[in-house]
Design an enzyme around this catalytic site. Structure first.
Site, PDB file in Angstrom:
ATOM      1  N   TYR A 143      47.392  51.839  35.931  1.00  0.00           N
ATOM      2  CA  TYR A 143      48.768  51.453  35.614  1.00  0.00           C
ATOM      3  C   TYR A 143      49.305  52.122  34.358  1.00  0.00           C
ATOM      4  O   TYR A 143      50.492  52.091  34.085  1.00  0.00           O
ATOM      5  CB  TYR A 143      48.883  49.925  35.465  1.00  0.00           C
ATOM      6  CG  TYR A 143      48.597  49.148  36.740  1.00  0.00           C
ATOM      7  CD1 TYR A 143      48.407  49.798  37.956  1.00  0.00           C
ATOM      8  CD2 TYR A 143      48.508  47.769  36.732  1.00  0.00           C
ATOM      9  CE1 TYR A 143      48.133  49.096  39.111  1.00  0.00           C
ATOM     10  CE2 TYR A 143      48.242  47.051  37.894  1.00  0.00           C
ATOM     11  CZ  TYR A 143      48.052  47.723  39.079  1.00  0.00           C
ATOM     12  OH  TYR A 143      47.782  47.021  40.227  1.00  0.00           O
ATOM     13  N   LYS A 200      33.916  50.894  41.135  1.00  0.00           N
ATOM     14  CA  LYS A 200      33.780  51.721  42.343  1.00  0.00           C
ATOM     15  C   LYS A 200      32.987  52.953  41.927  1.00  0.00           C
ATOM     16  O   LYS A 200      33.441  54.103  42.073  1.00  0.00           O
ATOM     17  CB  LYS A 200      35.183  52.052  42.884  1.00  0.00           C
ATOM     18  CG  LYS A 200      35.210  52.719  44.238  1.00  0.00           C
ATOM     19  CD  LYS A 200      34.816  51.816  45.381  1.00  0.00           C
ATOM     20  CE  LYS A 200      34.832  52.578  46.698  1.00  0.00           C
ATOM     21  NZ  LYS A 200      34.210  51.818  47.802  1.00  0.00           N
ATOM     22  N   ASP A 233      34.966  46.771  46.806  1.00  0.00           N
ATOM     23  CA  ASP A 233      35.199  46.385  48.206  1.00  0.00           C
ATOM     24  C   ASP A 233      34.286  45.232  48.596  1.00  0.00           C
ATOM     25  O   ASP A 233      34.691  44.303  49.308  1.00  0.00           O
ATOM     26  CB  ASP A 233      35.045  47.583  49.163  1.00  0.00           C
ATOM     27  CG  ASP A 233      33.903  48.514  48.777  1.00  0.00           C
ATOM     28  OD1 ASP A 233      33.376  48.390  47.654  1.00  0.00           O
ATOM     29  OD2 ASP A 233      33.529  49.368  49.591  1.00  0.00           O
ATOM     30  N   ASP A 257      43.947  43.040  39.195  1.00  0.00           N
ATOM     31  CA  ASP A 257      45.244  42.575  39.685  1.00  0.00           C
ATOM     32  C   ASP A 257      45.087  42.058  41.117  1.00  0.00           C
ATOM     33  O   ASP A 257      45.513  40.942  41.462  1.00  0.00           O
ATOM     34  CB  ASP A 257      46.219  43.775  39.639  1.00  0.00           C
ATOM     35  CG  ASP A 257      47.651  43.368  39.908  1.00  0.00           C
ATOM     36  OD1 ASP A 257      47.914  42.158  39.992  1.00  0.00           O
ATOM     37  OD2 ASP A 257      48.499  44.279  40.036  1.00  0.00           O
ATOM     38  N   ASP A 261      44.555  37.839  42.419  1.00  0.00           N
ATOM     39  CA  ASP A 261      45.480  37.194  43.374  1.00  0.00           C
ATOM     40  C   ASP A 261      44.722  36.662  44.585  1.00  0.00           C
ATOM     41  O   ASP A 261      45.009  35.579  45.087  1.00  0.00           O
ATOM     42  CB  ASP A 261      46.560  38.174  43.842  1.00  0.00           C
ATOM     43  CG  ASP A 261      47.812  38.058  42.995  1.00  0.00           C
ATOM     44  OD1 ASP A 261      47.672  37.701  41.801  1.00  0.00           O
ATOM     45  OD2 ASP A 261      48.916  38.312  43.506  1.00  0.00           O
TER      46      ASP A 261
END
Ligand code: NAD
Length: 369
Positions: A143, A200, A233, A257, A261
């Site tokens: 971001y 990752k 994942d 993020d 959620d």
């Protein structure tokens, strides 16, 4: 008696209503646990635009910097929605204050209240023992990395030929990973002593550096904490498969993020989710929900996410763990007795136990004794 200065940012919509409950409850906590809370109130968001023309006035920044903690309710609403890039928007206040306080760690607890178990989208047996804390890096990663567009790139158009190319960059510097890792390990020490570091690393170079630095910090200073690496994942799958395995989960900005959620929905209710944003100075605490303009001014908003944010403030900014525990059990007790605000009421709720914002605050105060 110790004095703590709290900067209140009630903001817009239901913000002032839930802030009033927070102040009432804090006064009782102060009395019972021997602390003195001093409040200053400042403008942020839509109300700040109305009164000063900007969403984050200088006076608000000064008040925030001068406080021991900032307690923010919610900002925004249709009145200030605009697509005109030259007009101020309430969100600029929120992003601006996070940046100004250099709040690099976002903490979101995911805790299931036994009484609200049926509100979750998972079957109750999967929720047994769920109590996790997501620590999301908030000021780095994808971001904030270099991004852009390039026109006339050969082969970019469908079917070949020159077309558009866009890119975002995921970047991390050692110090950014080190400080968020420390936040996670410190939090784990006050909880069940386990950290899942999510990355990752099988694909991304920034994740390989992430893993290296997290392990370096762990081995040097936090060997007493259990550290488990998990690929993002897999984490997305494990959150719905076996969420009770997690204590603290630490991860980079975008992964955090998305995963926070996903995890928040285990609780099934927006009105119950708190968050803390921490840096090296003054921290900011806020509920995860917005300003709920559809119910503003009706006295029906759920103040519990605000009170749970206060619980985080008591722990992280003031070290008042006993007071925070008392607040949590008061909330649990009130819910176990069947009291609900409208948003968390269900078919089993007795109509006479459905209460408004201020009555819910009073019930918590009664329980706090
Ligand atoms: P919202 O969270 O305000 O509301 C979504 C739904 O949940 C609404 O039906 C609302 O009534 C309900 N709800 C939310 N909080 C509640 C509470 N405490 N008690 C009872 N019901 C509650 O999200 P939205 O409608 O998408 O956004 C409304 C405004 O809030 C927008 O201007 C948005 O930009 C802003 N917003 C602010 C923040 C923030 O301040 N951090 C976060 C999200 C949205």
């Amino acid at each position: 008696m110790k004095t703590y200065r709290i900067c209140l940012l009630p903001g817009d919509g239901i913000g002032p209503e839930i802030t009033a409950e927070a102040v009432k409850v804090l006064a009782v906590i102060g009395e019972r646990f021997g602390a003195n809370f001093e409040f200053s109130e400042a403008l942020l968001g839509g109300i700040a635009i109305d009164e000063t023309g900007t969403a984050l006035p200088e006076a608000t920044l000064r008040a925030a910097h001068g406080a021991d903690a900032v307690l923010l309710a919610a900002i925004g609403g249709p009145k200030w929605d605009t697509t005109d890039p030259d007009k101020p928007r309430p969100e600029q206040g929120l992003l601006g204050i996070r940046k100004a306080l250099d709040l690099y760690a976002n903490l979101r607890p995911v805790r299931i209240f036994a009484a609200l178990r049926d509100a979750s989208s998972l079957k109750p047996e999967y929720l047994e023992g769920v109590d996790m804390l997501i620590v999301r890096e908030l000021t780095g990663g994808l971001y904030f990395g270099a991004r852009g567009r390039e026109a006339g790139v050969e082969g970019a158009a469908t079917g070949g030929g020159p077309g558009l190319r866009a890119y975002d960059t995921m970047e991390y510097r050692e110090f950014e990973i080190e400080r968020i890792a420390r936040t996670a390990f410190e939090a784990a020490r006050t909880r069940r002593g386990r950290v899942h570091s999510v990355d990752k690393a099988n694909v991304l170079e920034s994740s390989r550096l992430w893993r290296e630095v997290v392990h370096r910090v762990h081995d040097a200073d936090y060997a007493d904490v259990e550290l488990i690496d998990q690929l993002v994942d897999n984490s997305a799958m494990q959150i719905v498969r076996n969420p009770a395995q997690f204590d603290v989960m630490v991860t980079e900005n975008m992964f955090g993020d998305i995963l926070s959620d996903e995890a928040s929905m285990l609780t099934g209710s927006l009105g119950m989710l708190a968050s803390a944003s921490l840096g090296d100075g003054t921290a900011l605490y806020e509920p995860s929900h917005g300003s709920a303009p559809d119910i503003a001014g009706q006295g029906v908003a759920n103040p519990l996410a605000m009170l749970l944010s206060m619980d985080l403030m008591l722990r992280h900014s003031f070290g008042m763990h006993e007071a925070a525990d008392a607040l949590t059990s008061a909330i649990e007790g009130v819910l176990a007795d069947g009291w609900r605000t409208r948003d968390i009421a269900d078919a089993g709720t007795l109509p006479q136990r459905t209460v408004g914002t201020s009555a819910m605050g009073e019930l918590i105060i009664e329980r706090l004794g």
